[in-house]
Design a protein around this motif. Structure first.
Motif, PDB file in Angstrom:
ATOM      1  N   VAL A 115       0.843  -1.189   0.000  1.00  0.00           N
ATOM      2  CA  VAL A 115       0.000   0.000   0.000  1.00  0.00           C
ATOM      3  C   VAL A 115       0.882   1.244   0.000  1.00  0.00           C
ATOM      4  N   PRO A 116       0.687   2.165  -0.959  1.00  0.00           N
ATOM      5  CA  PRO A 116       1.508   3.388  -0.968  1.00  0.00           C
ATOM      6  C   PRO A 116       1.303   4.192   0.333  1.00  0.00           C
ATOM      7  N   GLN A 117       2.395   4.697   0.931  1.00  0.00           N
ATOM      8  CA  GLN A 117       2.295   5.474   2.164  1.00  0.00           C
ATOM      9  C   GLN A 117       3.501   6.387   2.284  1.00  0.00           C
ATOM     10  N   TRP A 118       3.339   7.418   3.087  1.00  0.00           N
ATOM     11  CA  TRP A 118       4.439   8.326   3.366  1.00  0.00           C
ATOM     12  C   TRP A 118       4.961   8.051   4.770  1.00  0.00           C
ATOM     13  N   TYR A 119       6.232   8.353   4.979  1.00  0.00           N
ATOM     14  CA  TYR A 119       6.880   8.053   6.252  1.00  0.00           C
ATOM     15  C   TYR A 119       7.271   9.350   6.940  1.00  0.00           C
ATOM     16  N   THR A 120       6.828   9.467   8.176  1.00  0.00           N
ATOM     17  CA  THR A 120       7.225  10.610   9.008  1.00  0.00           C
ATOM     18  C   THR A 120       7.700  10.080  10.364  1.00  0.00           C
ATOM     19  N   GLU A 121       8.618  10.788  10.967  1.00  0.00           N
ATOM     20  CA  GLU A 121       9.169  10.375  12.258  1.00  0.00           C
ATOM     21  C   GLU A 121       8.790  11.395  13.325  1.00  0.00           C
ATOM     22  N   GLY A 122       8.813  10.934  14.523  1.00  0.00           N
ATOM     23  CA  GLY A 122       8.496  11.831  15.639  1.00  0.00           C
ATOM     24  C   GLY A 122       8.747  11.155  16.970  1.00  0.00           C
ATOM     25  N   PRO A 123       8.764  11.936  18.058  1.00  0.00           N
ATOM     26  CA  PRO A 123       9.019  11.362  19.391  1.00  0.00           C
ATOM     27  C   PRO A 123       7.810  10.584  19.892  1.00  0.00           C
ATOM     28  N   GLU A 124       8.059   9.858  20.949  1.00  0.00           N
ATOM     29  CA  GLU A 124       6.988   9.130  21.589  1.00  0.00           C
ATOM     30  C   GLU A 124       5.943  10.103  22.129  1.00  0.00           C
ATOM     31  N   PRO A 125       4.651   9.713  22.108  1.00  0.00           N
ATOM     32  CA  PRO A 125       3.606  10.613  22.617  1.00  0.00           C
ATOM     33  C   PRO A 125       3.854  10.962  24.086  1.00  0.00           C
ATOM     34  N   ARG A 126       3.593  12.263  24.440  1.00  0.00           N
ATOM     35  CA  ARG A 126       3.775  12.711  25.810  1.00  0.00           C
ATOM     36  C   ARG A 126       2.549  12.463  26.649  1.00  0.00           C
ATOM     37  N   PHE A 127       1.399  12.320  25.996  1.00  0.00           N
ATOM     38  CA  PHE A 127       0.171  12.039  26.738  1.00  0.00           C
ATOM     39  C   PHE A 127      -0.647  11.054  25.927  1.00  0.00           C
ATOM     40  N   GLU A 128      -1.700  10.560  26.481  1.00  0.00           N
ATOM     41  CA  GLU A 128      -2.396   9.393  25.943  1.00  0.00           C
ATOM     42  C   GLU A 128      -2.992   9.626  24.567  1.00  0.00           C
ATOM     43  N   ASP A 129      -3.626  10.763  24.323  1.00  0.00           N
ATOM     44  CA  ASP A 129      -4.325  10.966  23.037  1.00  0.00           C
ATOM     45  C   ASP A 129      -3.512  11.799  22.053  1.00  0.00           C
ATOM     46  N   GLU A 130      -2.209  11.908  22.312  1.00  0.00           N
ATOM     47  CA  GLU A 130      -1.367  12.658  21.365  1.00  0.00           C
ATOM     48  C   GLU A 130      -1.177  11.818  20.097  1.00  0.00           C
ATOM     49  N   TRP A 131      -1.224  12.499  18.955  1.00  0.00           N
ATOM     50  CA  TRP A 131      -1.074  11.817  17.646  1.00  0.00           C
ATOM     51  C   TRP A 131       0.383  11.524  17.391  1.00  0.00           C
ATOM     52  N   HIS A 132       0.651  10.259  16.988  1.00  0.00           N
ATOM     53  CA  HIS A 132       2.014   9.862  16.609  1.00  0.00           C
ATOM     54  C   HIS A 132       2.112   9.830  15.081  1.00  0.00           C
ATOM     55  N   PRO A 133       3.230  10.242  14.496  1.00  0.00           N
ATOM     56  CA  PRO A 133       3.362  10.251  13.025  1.00  0.00           C
ATOM     57  C   PRO A 133       3.114   8.895  12.379  1.00  0.00           C
ATOM     58  N   ALA A 134       3.271   7.794  13.094  1.00  0.00           N
ATOM     59  CA  ALA A 134       3.045   6.456  12.527  1.00  0.00           C
ATOM     60  C   ALA A 134       1.620   5.968  12.740  1.00  0.00           C
ATOM     61  N   ASP A 135       0.760   6.786  13.388  1.00  0.00           N
ATOM     62  CA  ASP A 135      -0.652   6.405  13.494  1.00  0.00           C
ATOM     63  C   ASP A 135      -1.309   6.450  12.112  1.00  0.00           C
ATOM     64  N   ARG A 136      -2.314   5.591  11.923  1.00  0.00           N
ATOM     65  CA  ARG A 136      -3.020   5.542  10.636  1.00  0.00           C
ATOM     66  C   ARG A 136      -4.526   5.598  10.894  1.00  0.00           C
ATOM     67  N   LEU A 137      -5.206   6.468  10.128  1.00  0.00           N
ATOM     68  CA  LEU A 137      -6.651   6.598  10.260  1.00  0.00           C
ATOM     69  C   LEU A 137      -7.261   6.553   8.865  1.00  0.00           C
ATOM     70  N   PHE A 138      -8.199   5.617   8.670  1.00  0.00           N
ATOM     71  CA  PHE A 138      -8.815   5.399   7.355  1.00  0.00           C
ATOM     72  C   PHE A 138     -10.318   5.632   7.444  1.00  0.00           C
ATOM     73  N   ALA A 139     -10.846   6.269   6.375  1.00  0.00           N
ATOM     74  CA  ALA A 139     -12.294   6.475   6.271  1.00  0.00           C
ATOM     75  C   ALA A 139     -12.776   5.798   4.983  1.00  0.00           C
ATOM     76  N   PRO A 140     -13.303   4.566   5.074  1.00  0.00           N
ATOM     77  CA  PRO A 140     -13.801   3.888   3.860  1.00  0.00           C
ATOM     78  C   PRO A 140     -15.008   4.622   3.273  1.00  0.00           C
ATOM     79  N   MET A 141     -15.105   4.593   1.949  1.00  0.00           N
ATOM     80  CA  MET A 141     -16.244   5.193   1.243  1.00  0.00           C
ATOM     81  C   MET A 141     -16.973   4.080   0.497  1.00  0.00           C
ATOM     82  N   TYR A 142     -18.254   3.944   0.803  1.00  0.00           N
ATOM     83  CA  TYR A 142     -19.079   2.892   0.195  1.00  0.00           C
ATOM     84  C   TYR A 142     -20.138   3.510  -0.706  1.00  0.00           C
ATOM     85  N   ALA A 143     -20.540   2.749  -1.744  1.00  0.00           N
ATOM     86  CA  ALA A 143     -21.479   3.271  -2.745  1.00  0.00           C
ATOM     87  C   ALA A 143     -22.823   3.612  -2.134  1.00  0.00           C
TER      88      ALA A 143
END
Length: 545
Positions: A115-143
Motif C-alpha cells: 500500500v503506498p504510504q508516506w513516512y514521518t518520524e516523531g518522538p513518543e507521545p507525551r500524553f495518551e491521546d497525542e497523535w504519533h506520526p506512525a498512526d493511521r486513520l482510514f475512512a472507507p467510502m461505500y457506494a
C-alpha cells in the motif's frame, strides 16, 4: 481554541463541513471531485495530510488524489495498492464507527505491504491521546453509504493540526464527510458514464446517418436497377422504393412502380422462378414487362434485410439488364443448332428433336381398359412399382407409333411421325457448272420452298450438302405420300440466280419413327427408301422432278 466552549467548536466544525461538502458538488469531472475530496479534508476537517485511494475496475486501489504536501503527493500519486493489503488494513484497524484506526504500536507490521504510504518520524507521545506520526486513520467510502455497500475507495488522513487523536465529534465529522464524498464520487462517475454514453450515442447516430446517406446515394445513383420490396404478409413483394436506373429500364416512373409487385411485372412463364427466388433469396434470370408491353431479360439478386427484433422484413433486389447477353446466348445457341447457310435446324438439332419423341422400348399398343384393370389388381394398386408400371405401359411417355403395313397396304387411318428424306437431283452439275455461289443460292431457295410447304409445327432440317429432312407428325401413309408430292412439285420450278434459271429435281424417301428405334435408325430407314425411290425413276425423270 482552549478558551472557546465545546458547542462553539462543534458549530464551527459544522460550518466548515458544510462548506467543503458544498464544494464537492461543484466539481465537474471525476478527477476534480477526487481532488476536492482530498482538499476538503485538509481545509475543512483540520488534518495536514489527506490521500484519496480509489478502487479500480480490477479491484486494486490507486492513489487518485493527495493534499497537504507536494513532496508526498509526487511520491505516491498514481501508485497502486492491492485489494488484499487494503482488506487486511481495514480488518485489523480499531473500529471508530465506520472509521478504522491503527495505532503506531501495531502499524509496524504494515510497513512492508504494497500500500503506498508516506513516512514521518516523531518522538513518543507525551500524553495518551497525542497523535504519533506512525498512526493511521482510514475512512472507507461505500457506494450506498453503509459498510455493506460496494467499496468505492478509502480516505487516509494524517497529522491533525491540534496534535491529538480526534475525539468523538471529530470522528463523526470525518465519517459524515466520507459519506458525502462517496455520494459525490458516485455522482461524478455517473456523470462521466452518461457523458461517455452520450458521446458514444452521438457517434453511433452520426455513423448511422453517414451509413444511411451512403446507402441512399449508392441506391439512387447505382448504374443498374435497385429496388426495396416488402417481405411476408399480404403485401409480400410490393415495391416500396426503386431507383432511377430501374425506372428507366422498365420505362415506368417511380410513383407508378410503387403500385406494383415484381409478380405483377414478371413474364407468366417466369413466375415460378420469381417465387422461389423471393422465398430463398439468391439470384435468378427472368423477364420483366416494360411499359410498352415488351419484356426485358434481367438478372435478379435478392438480399434479405433482417431486423434484429422482428426478423426478416425487406428484400433488397439488384436488377441487372442482361438483354444483350441473352441475345448473344440465343444467337450462339441458334448457330450451334442451325445451318449457317439456310437457317434450318442442322443435323444435331434434327437428331435431338427426333430423339425426344422416341424411347428405347417398342410400343406394343395401348392396353385396353380390362387389361389396365387386371394389371392394377395384380399389383394391388401399389403405385410405388414405378419400374414395373413403366414396363406394363403405365408411364407418362406418349409413345410414337408407325402406321401398320407396307407401301402397298391400304391406309387404315393410323397417324404417326413421318420422316421425309429429300435428296436434290442435278444439284452437283449446277455446283460444278456455275460455281458454289449459285449452288448456295439454290440451297437457300429450296430451304425456303420446303419450309413454305409444311405446317407450322413440322420440322425442316438440312443434314448437309443437298440433303434435307422433314419431320411431320400426325400423318397417315396417304398423307405422307401427298406431302412428298407437294414438296417435290414445289422444288421443280426454275430458280433464278444472277439472271439465269436453273432447275433441280428431288427424290423423297418416307420413313416412320416409332419407339424402339434410335434417331440414326429412323434416318437410315428413310434414306434407304429415298434411294429406292431414286433408282425407280429414270435419270431424265429425276432431273425433271
Amino acid at each position: 481554541m482552549e478558551t472557546e466552549s465545546e458547542p462553539y467548536v462543534r458549530l464551527a466544525t459544522l460550518r466548515q463541513l458544510h462548506q467543503v461538502v458544498a464544494e464537492l458538488n461543484t466539481a465537474r469531472s471525476l478527477a476534480d471531485t477526487l481532488q476536492t475530496v482530498a482538499d476538503g479534508v485538509v481545509n475543512g476537517l483540520g488534518y495536514e495530510l489527506a490521500c484519496v485511494n480509489l478502487v479500480r475496475p480490477d479491484g486494486d486501489l490507486v492513489v487518485a488524489a493527495f493534499a497537504g504536501n507536494s513532496s508526498a503527493e509526487a511520491l505516491i500519486t498514481g501508485r497502486v495498492g492491492s485489494r488484499d493489503a487494503w482488506e487486511r488494513r481495514l480488518a485489523m484497524g480499531e473500529p471508530w464507527g465506520a472509521l478504522r484506526f491503527i495505532p503506531y504500536t501495531e502499524g509496524w507490521v504494515l510497513d512492508d505491504d504494497d500500500v503506498p504510504q508516506w513516512y514521518t518520524e516523531g518522538p513518543e507521545p507525551r500524553f495518551e491521546d497525542e497523535w504519533h506520526p506512525a498512526d493511521r486513520l482510514f475512512a472507507p467510502m461505500y457506494a450506498t453509504g453503509a459498510a455493506g455497500g460496494e467499496l468505492l475507495g478509502v480516505i487516509s488522513v494524517d497529522r491533525p493540526r491540534n496534535g491529538r487523536r480526534p475525539g468523538a465529534w471529530g470522528r463523526e465529522a470525518l465519517q459524515m464527510y466520507a459519506f458525502q464524498a462517496a455520494i459525490a464520487i458516485s455522482n461524478a462517475r455517473l456523470r462521466a458514464n452518461m457523458q461517455r454514453a452520450l458521446v458514444r450515442l452521438e457517434r453511433e447516430q452520426q455513423a448511422l446517418r453517414a451509413s444511411e446517406e451512403s446507402f441512399r446515394q449508392a441506391f439512387e445513383y447505382a448504374p443498374s436497377g435497385m429496388a426495396i420490396a416488402e417481405m411476408g404478409g399480404d403485401q409480400h413483394g410490393r415495391l416500396l422504393r426503386t431507383n432511377d436506373a430501374l425506372c428507366r429500364l422498365l420505362g415506368r416512373p417511380a410513383s407508378a412502380m410503387r403500385r406494383y409487385a415484381f409478380s405483377d411485372l414478371v413474364h407468366p412463364e417466369d413466375i415460378g422462378t420469381l417465387l422461389r427466388t423471393s422465398a430463398e433469396g439468391g439470384r435468378a434470370e427472368l423477364r420483366l414487362a416494360r411499359r410498352d408491353g415488351t419484356y426485358v431479360w434481367v438478372s435478379l439478386r435478392n438480399s434479405v434485410v433482417a431486423d434484429a427484433a422482428d426478423g426478416p422484413r425487406f428484400l433488397l433486389t439488384h436488377v441487372e439488364d442482361i438483354e444483350e447477353r441473352k441475345r448473344r446466348e440465343l444467337q450462339l445457341a441458334h448457330r450451334a443448332s442451325h445451318d449457317s447457310l439456310t437457317g434450318l435446324p442442322n443435323s444435331a438439332e434434327l437428331r435431338a428433336r427426333l430423339s425426344s419423341r422416341l424411347c428405347r422400348r417398342p410400343h406394343a399398343g395401348r392396353p385396353s381398359a380390362v387389361d389396365s384393370l387386371d394389371a392394377a389388381y395384380e399389383h394391388g394398386f401399389d403405385f410405388g412399382h414405378a419400374s414395373l408400371q413403366q414396363e406394363e405401359g403405365f408411364d407418362h411417355h406418349v409413345h410414337t407409333v408407325a402406321p401398320p403395313g407396307g407401301d402397298g397396304d391400304v391406309d387404315d387411318g393410323t397417324k404417326g411421325l413421318a420422316v421425309l428424306f429429300c435428296d436434290l437431283d442435278g444439284f452437283k452439275s449446277i455446283n460444278d457448272r456455275f460455281g458454289h455461289h449459285t449452288g448456295d443460292a439454290v440451297l437457300i431457295e429450296v430451304a425456303r420452298r420446303l419450309t413454305s410447304g409444311v405446317r407450322d409445327g413440322d420440322t425442316v432440317a438440312r443434314l448437309g450438302g443437298d440433303e434435307f429432312v422433314v419431320l411431320a407428325d400426325g400423318l397417315g401413309r396417304a398423307d405422307a405420300q401427298d406431302l412428298a408430292v407437294r414438296l417435290r412439285n414445289a422444288i421443280i420450278p426454275p430458280i433464278r440466280v444472277d439472271g439465269r434459271a436453273v432447275r433441280v429435281g428431288a427424290s423423297f424417301g418416307i420413313g416412320w419413327a416409332h419407339c424402339g428405334m434410335s434417331a440414326d435408325e429412323v434416318l437410315h430407314s428413310a434414306d434407304q427408301r429415298m434411294y429406292v425411290e431414286k433408282r425407280s425413276r429414270a435419270k431424265q425423270q429425276r432431273r425433271a422432278g
